[in-house]
Scaffold this motif. Sequence first.
Motif, PDB file in Angstrom:
ATOM      1  N   GLU A   7       0.610  -1.257   0.399  1.00  0.00           N
ATOM      2  CA  GLU A   7       0.513  -0.427  -0.057  1.00  0.00           C
ATOM      3  C   GLU A   7       1.289   1.303   0.331  1.00  0.00           C
ATOM      4  OE1 GLU A   7      -3.014  -0.062  -0.348  1.00  0.00           O
ATOM      5  OE2 GLU A   7      -3.105   1.668  -0.231  1.00  0.00           O
ATOM      6  N   ARG A   8       1.997   1.092   0.669  1.00  0.00           N
ATOM      7  CA  ARG A   8       2.813   2.424   1.119  1.00  0.00           C
ATOM      8  C   ARG A   8       3.907   2.912  -0.630  1.00  0.00           C
ATOM      9  NH1 ARG A   8       8.523   2.431   2.941  1.00  0.00           N
ATOM     10  NH2 ARG A   8       9.168   4.344   3.610  1.00  0.00           N
ATOM     11  N   VAL A   9       4.051   1.857  -1.573  1.00  0.00           N
ATOM     12  CA  VAL A   9       4.493   1.599  -2.695  1.00  0.00           C
ATOM     13  C   VAL A   9       3.526   2.645  -3.868  1.00  0.00           C
ATOM     14  CG1 VAL A   9       5.152   0.948  -4.315  1.00  0.00           C
ATOM     15  CG2 VAL A   9       5.942   0.263  -2.167  1.00  0.00           C
ATOM     16  N   VAL A  10       2.362   1.727  -3.538  1.00  0.00           N
ATOM     17  CA  VAL A  10       1.273   2.355  -3.736  1.00  0.00           C
ATOM     18  C   VAL A  10       0.897   3.741  -4.706  1.00  0.00           C
ATOM     19  CG1 VAL A  10      -1.636   2.060  -5.040  1.00  0.00           C
ATOM     20  CG2 VAL A  10       0.246  -0.194  -4.139  1.00  0.00           C
ATOM     21  N   ARG A  11       0.744   3.793  -2.787  1.00  0.00           N
ATOM     22  CA  ARG A  11       0.186   5.483  -2.478  1.00  0.00           C
ATOM     23  C   ARG A  11       1.583   6.463  -2.773  1.00  0.00           C
ATOM     24  NH1 ARG A  11       0.110   5.116   3.027  1.00  0.00           N
ATOM     25  NH2 ARG A  11       1.802   5.935   4.149  1.00  0.00           N
ATOM     26  N   ASN A  12       2.797   6.092  -1.753  1.00  0.00           N
ATOM     27  CA  ASN A  12       3.894   7.047  -2.409  1.00  0.00           C
ATOM     28  C   ASN A  12       4.171   7.018  -4.298  1.00  0.00           C
ATOM     29  OD1 ASN A  12       3.276   7.138  -0.555  1.00  0.00           O
ATOM     30  ND2 ASN A  12       5.010   6.467   0.435  1.00  0.00           N
ATOM     31  N   LEU A  13       4.340   5.878  -4.572  1.00  0.00           N
ATOM     32  CA  LEU A  13       5.118   6.245  -6.304  1.00  0.00           C
ATOM     33  C   LEU A  13       3.593   6.056  -7.091  1.00  0.00           C
ATOM     34  CD1 LEU A  13       8.190   3.582  -5.693  1.00  0.00           C
ATOM     35  CD2 LEU A  13       8.319   5.761  -5.961  1.00  0.00           C
TER      36      LEU A  13
ATOM     37  N   ALA B   9       0.517   7.040  -6.687  1.00  0.00           N
ATOM     38  CA  ALA B   9      -1.034   7.316  -6.517  1.00  0.00           C
ATOM     39  C   ALA B   9      -0.850   9.314  -6.476  1.00  0.00           C
ATOM     40  CB  ALA B   9      -2.155   7.080  -5.784  1.00  0.00           C
ATOM     41  N   ARG B  10       0.580   9.118  -5.806  1.00  0.00           N
ATOM     42  CA  ARG B  10       0.889  11.087  -5.194  1.00  0.00           C
ATOM     43  C   ARG B  10       1.405  11.884  -6.540  1.00  0.00           C
ATOM     44  NH1 ARG B  10       5.141  11.537  -0.348  1.00  0.00           N
ATOM     45  NH2 ARG B  10       6.708  10.776  -1.964  1.00  0.00           N
ATOM     46  N   LYS B  11       2.391  10.736  -7.200  1.00  0.00           N
ATOM     47  CA  LYS B  11       2.553  11.748  -8.350  1.00  0.00           C
ATOM     48  C   LYS B  11       1.225  12.560  -9.479  1.00  0.00           C
ATOM     49  CE  LYS B  11       6.113  12.764 -11.252  1.00  0.00           C
ATOM     50  NZ  LYS B  11       7.640  11.715 -11.974  1.00  0.00           N
ATOM     51  N   ASN B  12       0.646  11.603  -9.425  1.00  0.00           N
ATOM     52  CA  ASN B  12      -0.687  11.907  -9.880  1.00  0.00           C
ATOM     53  C   ASN B  12      -1.680  13.208  -9.231  1.00  0.00           C
ATOM     54  OD1 ASN B  12       0.402  11.195 -12.168  1.00  0.00           O
ATOM     55  ND2 ASN B  12      -0.690   8.879 -11.930  1.00  0.00           N
ATOM     56  N   ALA B  13      -1.742  12.611  -8.293  1.00  0.00           N
ATOM     57  CA  ALA B  13      -2.739  13.487  -7.241  1.00  0.00           C
ATOM     58  C   ALA B  13      -2.235  15.081  -7.225  1.00  0.00           C
ATOM     59  CB  ALA B  13      -2.832  12.798  -6.146  1.00  0.00           C
ATOM     60  N   MET B  14      -0.510  15.066  -7.243  1.00  0.00           N
ATOM     61  CA  MET B  14      -0.436  16.382  -7.147  1.00  0.00           C
ATOM     62  C   MET B  14      -0.576  17.692  -8.309  1.00  0.00           C
ATOM     63  SD  MET B  14       2.192  16.393  -4.550  1.00  0.00           S
ATOM     64  CE  MET B  14       3.242  17.754  -5.050  1.00  0.00           C
ATOM     65  N   LEU B  15      -1.083  17.386  -9.034  1.00  0.00           N
ATOM     66  CA  LEU B  15      -1.066  18.023 -10.605  1.00  0.00           C
ATOM     67  C   LEU B  15      -2.224  19.889  -9.936  1.00  0.00           C
ATOM     68  CD1 LEU B  15      -1.872  15.968 -13.494  1.00  0.00           C
ATOM     69  CD2 LEU B  15      -0.370  17.404 -12.919  1.00  0.00           C
ATOM     70  N   PRO B  16      -3.600  18.755  -9.564  1.00  0.00           N
ATOM     71  CA  PRO B  16      -3.807  20.553  -9.272  1.00  0.00           C
ATOM     72  C   PRO B  16      -3.431  20.816  -8.195  1.00  0.00           C
ATOM     73  CG  PRO B  16      -5.475  18.218  -8.870  1.00  0.00           C
ATOM     74  CD  PRO B  16      -4.265  17.878  -8.834  1.00  0.00           C
TER      75      PRO B  16
ATOM     76  N   LEU C 265       6.460  22.506 -14.374  1.00  0.00           N
ATOM     77  CA  LEU C 265       5.789  21.787 -13.297  1.00  0.00           C
ATOM     78  C   LEU C 265       5.221  20.620 -13.770  1.00  0.00           C
ATOM     79  CD1 LEU C 265       6.372  23.878 -10.106  1.00  0.00           C
ATOM     80  CD2 LEU C 265       7.757  22.012 -11.208  1.00  0.00           C
ATOM     81  N   TYR C 266       4.217  21.923 -13.930  1.00  0.00           N
ATOM     82  CA  TYR C 266       2.925  20.044 -14.498  1.00  0.00           C
ATOM     83  C   TYR C 266       3.428  19.397 -15.761  1.00  0.00           C
ATOM     84  CZ  TYR C 266      -1.820  20.804 -14.257  1.00  0.00           C
ATOM     85  OH  TYR C 266      -2.886  20.255 -13.676  1.00  0.00           O
ATOM     86  N   GLY C 267       4.409  19.643 -16.747  1.00  0.00           N
ATOM     87  CA  GLY C 267       5.113  18.613 -17.755  1.00  0.00           C
ATOM     88  C   GLY C 267       5.630  17.436 -16.908  1.00  0.00           C
ATOM     89  N   PHE C 268       6.444  18.198 -15.867  1.00  0.00           N
ATOM     90  CA  PHE C 268       7.297  17.454 -14.266  1.00  0.00           C
ATOM     91  C   PHE C 268       6.469  16.264 -14.454  1.00  0.00           C
ATOM     92  CE2 PHE C 268       8.832  16.183 -10.470  1.00  0.00           C
ATOM     93  CZ  PHE C 268      10.267  15.599 -10.948  1.00  0.00           C
ATOM     94  N   PHE C 269       5.475  16.637 -13.999  1.00  0.00           N
ATOM     95  CA  PHE C 269       3.809  15.607 -12.785  1.00  0.00           C
ATOM     96  C   PHE C 269       4.083  15.775 -14.054  1.00  0.00           C
ATOM     97  CE2 PHE C 269       5.142  18.981  -9.091  1.00  0.00           C
ATOM     98  CZ  PHE C 269       5.391  17.636  -8.811  1.00  0.00           C
ATOM     99  N   ASP C 270       3.211  15.341 -14.724  1.00  0.00           N
ATOM    100  CA  ASP C 270       2.801  14.866 -15.953  1.00  0.00           C
ATOM    101  C   ASP C 270       3.127  14.506 -17.183  1.00  0.00           C
ATOM    102  OD1 ASP C 270       0.895  13.335 -17.610  1.00  0.00           O
ATOM    103  OD2 ASP C 270      -0.603  14.376 -17.086  1.00  0.00           O
ATOM    104  N   PRO C 271       4.001  13.493 -17.064  1.00  0.00           N
ATOM    105  CA  PRO C 271       5.081  13.889 -19.333  1.00  0.00           C
ATOM    106  C   PRO C 271       4.334  13.352 -20.213  1.00  0.00           C
ATOM    107  CG  PRO C 271       5.564  12.251 -17.105  1.00  0.00           C
ATOM    108  CD  PRO C 271       3.897  12.240 -16.776  1.00  0.00           C
ATOM    109  N   ARG C 272       2.548  13.235 -19.594  1.00  0.00           N
ATOM    110  CA  ARG C 272       1.315  13.272 -21.036  1.00  0.00           C
ATOM    111  C   ARG C 272       1.384  14.569 -21.682  1.00  0.00           C
ATOM    112  NH1 ARG C 272      -3.798  10.488 -18.289  1.00  0.00           N
ATOM    113  NH2 ARG C 272      -2.304  11.922 -16.630  1.00  0.00           N
ATOM    114  N   VAL C 273       1.594  15.360 -20.662  1.00  0.00           N
ATOM    115  CA  VAL C 273       1.329  17.228 -20.790  1.00  0.00           C
ATOM    116  C   VAL C 273       2.187  17.136 -21.740  1.00  0.00           C
ATOM    117  CG1 VAL C 273       1.007  19.134 -19.573  1.00  0.00           C
ATOM    118  CG2 VAL C 273       0.108  17.362 -18.889  1.00  0.00           C
ATOM    119  N   ARG C 274       2.597  17.412 -23.270  1.00  0.00           N
ATOM    120  CA  ARG C 274       3.465  18.066 -23.646  1.00  0.00           C
ATOM    121  C   ARG C 274       3.178  20.045 -24.095  1.00  0.00           C
ATOM    122  NH1 ARG C 274       6.396  15.337 -22.393  1.00  0.00           N
ATOM    123  NH2 ARG C 274       6.825  12.958 -22.972  1.00  0.00           N
TER     124      ARG C 274
END
Lengths: 355, 673
Positions: free
Chosen positions: A264-270, A272-279, A344-353
Amino acid sequence: MTAYILRRLLILPVIMFGVTILIFAMLMLLDPIERATLYVSDVPRTATAVQKIIEKYGLNEPIPKQYIRWLVGNKDEVTGEIEGGILRGELGWSHTAQMPVTEAIMTKLPVTLELALWSIGPIMASGIYVGIQAAVNHNKFIDQFSRVFAVVAWSFPTFVFALLMLMIFYSGLDWLPPESLSQWAKNIVWDPTVFTQYTKINTVDAILNWRWDVFLDAVKHLILPVFGLSYLIFAQVMRVMRSSMLETLREDYIKTARSKGLSERVVRNLHARKNAMLPVVTIGGLLFIGLLTGVVITETIYNLHGLGRLFVNSAAAFDVVTLLGLVLFSSFVMVGGNLLVDVLYGFFDPRVRLS
Amino acid sequence: MRFKKNLMLVLGIILIASFILSACGPSVPEVVERIVKEQVEVVITATPEPEPEPEDEGITDFADVPADVLVKVCEAVKAAVTYDDDAMTMTINMPAAFGPMLQTLANGWASPLDQAWMAANGGWDGSCDNWVPWHDPSAEESILFDAANGTGPFKLEHWRHGEEISFVANADYFRTEPIWEGGPSGPPALDRYVIKSVDEWGTRFSMFEAGDADFNYVPRQYAEQVDPMVAEECDYVTEECVTVNPDGQFRLYKGLGGVDSVDGFFNFNVNAEGGNPYIGNGSLGDGIPVDFFSDVHLRKAFNYSFDWAIFIEEGFLGEAEQRLGPIINPMLGYHADDFAYSFDPVKAEEEFKAADVDGDGIPAGEDDEGDVWTEGFYMVLTYNTGNDQRRMMSEILKTNVEALNDNFQVEILSVPWPTYLKGMIAGHFPMFWIGWIEDYHHPHNWVTPYMASYGTFSGWQNFPEDLYAKYEAKIDEALSYADAAKADAAYNELQQMAVADAIDIFGVQASGRHYEPLYVEGYYFNAAYPDPYAYPLSKSDDAADPTTLIYTTIGGPETFDPAYMYDSASSGVIMQLYEPLVMMEREDYSSFVGGIAESWEISEDGTTYTFKIRSGVKFHNGDELKAHDAAYALWRGLLQDRAGGPQWMFWEPIMGGIAVEDFAIELANEMAE
């Protein structure tokens, strides 16, 4: 990405031009007598005083002429030299700050910047951490507590909160004083023979001068304003982080990760967290921009002479030159800040170009 | 979409390019400026019909005054103020006697300046060939804007604009004998005096309570927050104290004389050009005619409708007195037993009924065809936003006037200060509230702004010409008397005229309060110098920092230039840094004690003042003061004379004019003829 950044930077002058035109036009709707009050300390004592001021500062000249004078400067009748002019790199004289506008911004900015830098770190770190914990422990105690805290924080006016903190921790307990430094520390910091102001940010300069007594004094003075500023914004970040995290944890790829047997720790930190950071990145950027362009109430209550107070005082005095300078500055910060958020958006979400 | 993007790109590139090019030289801005000027000129000159040739009025603009005339202007100023360095005297020669001369000089505007230091630091060197570049400067253009080299008890340490001003003791301060009995002499007891700008009351109060501020500006509406912490109440004259709370930490002085007022002014002829919302539709019933307040009965009716007792109690905690006319208490012309209006609804009704607004010769109470009593009226009463006293005055008047007659309607409107000032100057308001703080302590400085056509407030009231003429003749007469009894009688006549004609609602003169911690000693109060005077102050050893005194207040000074300053914050700074020629005595403002002048003589006809300047006085930089430094300060002030500045107070008596520019234009035209 380079083209994108360049394009955004090139738009900057257009935005600045538009904003100054807008502000200038709005201020010019006022009568010359109303704008002359900036130069009258009290009631004008002689019948001709106001008219002479209007003529001296050209307040009754055609509006385009006044705007152009601000842009290109004014020729001194005695010396023949051109004075001022934004296109000559001179923002003019700030009647409110009693110094050139550029110097006023450079003097006030470190005060605001210090407050912003000391605030944004704790706000983001604690907001993100508590937001994640609330999401992970959905409907448990920490989640319920954070929700109640957010409601209470939002309901508590900053003005009242800041004053109460001052009354309790300064008047009552004499622990945490207002202002940026104690009088003894000011006497050191403002004495160029014993202290060098490299950045004019007290905490940073104290470290660079190896004056830990000044550093501790500056930190002591920062605690209340930082806390007063943070509690409200923290609640905002925390709520956004919680919602975003909750949503992310329901995504299919998270289920996949869990089904693969990841902890659960890996799922959460690796995962989920990065994607959830966008907003949170978006809101964090905007919050920081807001902090940089001044926080009036906090600066007023704790008697900090930053950009927020300069903004309010110059607006109250219809100080056109100062207002225009500040608007230029805030436009610059706004565009630059948004650009940084986009990157920073591009960094957190590589799909954003960025293109 | 692409077109928009490209357009934005092109615009951005143009602006950036012009900015970069401008950094390389002034050519681009000049070109832009020329183009714009041409465009503006085209717009301005493109009038459809040619205007007739104006008559030759001679020189009308100061910029057109020839150089030789400018030299003569300066020479005339120097002839009016002369000096003798050997005898250490400075003499002021005036065209006519001017009673308040010493009062004017006592306020710091003419404090001696080090001529050599001024010249060496970029100031005017005193030569008549080149004074114009130093004329009418902006605040920051004066070299004394944020620098000081005075002879006062404190030296300037630093000024952090908008934040704080710090002074350090002048160890070479010249006084060796006390200014007043029991007063201080020698260098100041304090090492440092700091004035801090703390706008928020809650913060100022916390700092005061915590002991980080020794003096604190306490607005009257917050006095009740500080009162529970008062340990003793003292009389500043006798210095006797009464303990009121053994656990308190502050000392309170009450009843400190005030030299300001707040009054209501009637506009006799409102400006309705282009429409005026403050007078409704301009007719009785749903408005008022423009000359509504030219009827003396209406002005009296409004006076009888104002309740001073409530205003004093609620607005000033009972610490104020009703004014008896333009002249304040105590002063020549002020007689405590003079008539004053009081709140009296019966008399107010009688006056409304006696009015004749429609001018048919029939009093309103008997006019069957309709007048103010039967038709009623509507008007807007304004005050500037944030001014609680003026709001309160408006509410009192509205309540009492509307209670007299159902057809009377007064609407209260709060407007920002700039709009308020514009409304007063443009004559839009039928009535306005405003306050006066005296420039110098003399009735001339009260009757002029309230009664003369050239007066600050009365000039906006549009009195009939005969009324102005009547008042101005009496003002001139009063000013001409050297004899105090005659002057008193003449000024009292003016006082009574103003009340009989009910030109204003004369409001109140409030007394002040001062709070300080018990460890502060030597508080000096002089109503003529309302800001703290740090020289006599000291702190006992039990204070946290016994050698530094911190005063927290709002706002800050506009300048440190004595000849430029015209705000109380600047005055409060300059009195620490500079020494005036003379100072007013604390208990008797008509008497003076020596400052830089150790003695003075006034000629029998009152036109020549000769001052004996002290020897051995040093400026803060160590230069020795000479008589020419005292004369130089006056020359410089008169020639520097800036728009909206204080120098009219010296131009009036010394040069018989009002401003250097007008004087130069007049002289140029005279010489041309």
